[in-house]
Design a protein around this motif. Structure first.
Motif, short mmCIF file in Angstrom:
data_model
loop_
_atom_site.label_atom_id
_atom_site.label_comp_id
_atom_site.label_asym_id
_atom_site.label_seq_id
_atom_site.Cartn_x
_atom_site.Cartn_y
_atom_site.Cartn_z
N VAL A 134 41.38 -28.14 -59.98
CA VAL A 134 41.39 -26.80 -60.56
C VAL A 134 41.54 -26.96 -62.07
O VAL A 134 42.30 -27.83 -62.52
CB VAL A 134 42.54 -25.93 -60.00
CG1 VAL A 134 42.60 -24.58 -60.71
CG2 VAL A 134 42.40 -25.73 -58.50
N GLY A 138 40.49 -21.49 -64.05
CA GLY A 138 40.46 -21.07 -62.66
C GLY A 138 39.27 -21.58 -61.89
O GLY A 138 39.05 -21.17 -60.75
N ARG A 140 37.43 -23.89 -59.51
CA ARG A 140 37.88 -24.72 -58.40
C ARG A 140 36.78 -25.70 -58.00
O ARG A 140 35.62 -25.32 -57.90
CB ARG A 140 38.25 -23.86 -57.20
CG ARG A 140 38.46 -24.62 -55.89
CD ARG A 140 38.66 -23.68 -54.72
NE ARG A 140 38.70 -24.42 -53.46
CZ ARG A 140 37.64 -24.68 -52.70
NH1 ARG A 140 36.43 -24.25 -53.09
NH2 ARG A 140 37.77 -25.37 -51.59
N LEU A 161 44.62 -15.41 -55.78
CA LEU A 161 43.99 -16.63 -55.29
C LEU A 161 44.65 -17.83 -55.97
O LEU A 161 44.57 -17.98 -57.19
CB LEU A 161 42.49 -16.62 -55.60
CG LEU A 161 41.72 -15.36 -55.16
CD1 LEU A 161 40.24 -15.50 -55.51
CD2 LEU A 161 41.91 -15.09 -53.67
N GLY A 163 45.04 -21.89 -56.14
CA GLY A 163 44.56 -23.23 -55.79
C GLY A 163 45.74 -24.18 -55.64
O GLY A 163 46.68 -24.14 -56.44
N LEU A 183 39.93 -18.73 -59.64
CA LEU A 183 41.28 -18.59 -59.11
C LEU A 183 42.19 -17.95 -60.15
O LEU A 183 41.96 -18.06 -61.35
CB LEU A 183 41.83 -19.97 -58.71
CG LEU A 183 40.98 -20.77 -57.72
CD1 LEU A 183 41.63 -22.12 -57.44
CD2 LEU A 183 40.78 -20.00 -56.42
#
Length: 207
Positions: A134, A138, A140, A161, A163, A183
């Protein structure tokens, strides 16, 4: 401008490097990290009204543990786990303890209870998302199967969200594609839960 082919080649290289790093970690290190993550998610959950969290059962060296899921349940949270159905978006079912899991394809452990369908992720207040890496924006990096790429767009707009990665898998920048769902936070053993943004500060924690 970076081409799509170059982006995907960069992702492949990152997967190779982070995968090798993860495989080289010692069992004692993974156990200590799992305990730190359990404590981190418990601290995060304790500051919120219990709700619904979509989690996962770690496989192939992924950070996390069943103890992390049990800690959430003991704190009053309802825990949903993914069920893989081919190349479709993930389906979901309730996690009610280790004895509610069965061995499935790809070495996964999946809940034996009633399937709640693909749309069940929309009920989650938070989603714990497994990842190889990550970055600060954000972005991923997954294993490449695309299950979460197809599932996360169905999460509620206000769902958090998060990670879940090891400390060295939280990096400055990863190659991202336009369809990638960003994320909101990352959880690592050493940092706990940290909020992410385009101008994120590494020390800024999600409260």
């Amino acid at each position: 401008m970076t081409s799509l082919g170059e982006l995907r080649e960069a992702k492949t290289q990152w997967r190779r490097e982070l995968g090798e790093l993860r495989r080289s970690s010692a069992e004692t290190t993974r156990s200590a990290e799992a305990e730190s993550l359990r404590a981190a998610v418990l601290s995060w959950a304790a500051r919120r009204k219990p709700g619904v969290v979509a989690g996962y059962v770690p496989v192939r060296g992924e950070p996390g543990s069943l103890a992390m899921l049990d800690a959430l349940r003991e704190s009053g949270w309802r825990v949903l786990l993914p069920v893989v159905v081919g190349a479709e978006p993930l389906e979901w079912a309730d996690y009610t303890g280790a004895d509610s899991l069965r061995r499935a394809e790809y070495g996964l452990l999946e809940p034996v209870g009633a399937r709640l369908g693909q749309a069940a992720i929309a009920a989650a207040d938070a989603v714990l998302v497994p990842a190889l890496g990550v970055d600060l924006r954000g972005v991923r990096l997954g294993r490449g199967a695309g299950h979460y790429d197809r599932s996360l767009p169905s999460a509620a707009p206000d769902a958090v969200l998060i990670g879940v990665v090891r400390d060295e898998e939280f990096v400055d920048s990863l190659p991202g594609e336009p369809h990638d769902v960003r994320l909101h936070a990352v959880m690592t053993p050493g940092r706990g839960v940290v909020q992410l943004a385009a101008d994120a500060d590494l020390g800024r924690r999600v409260t």
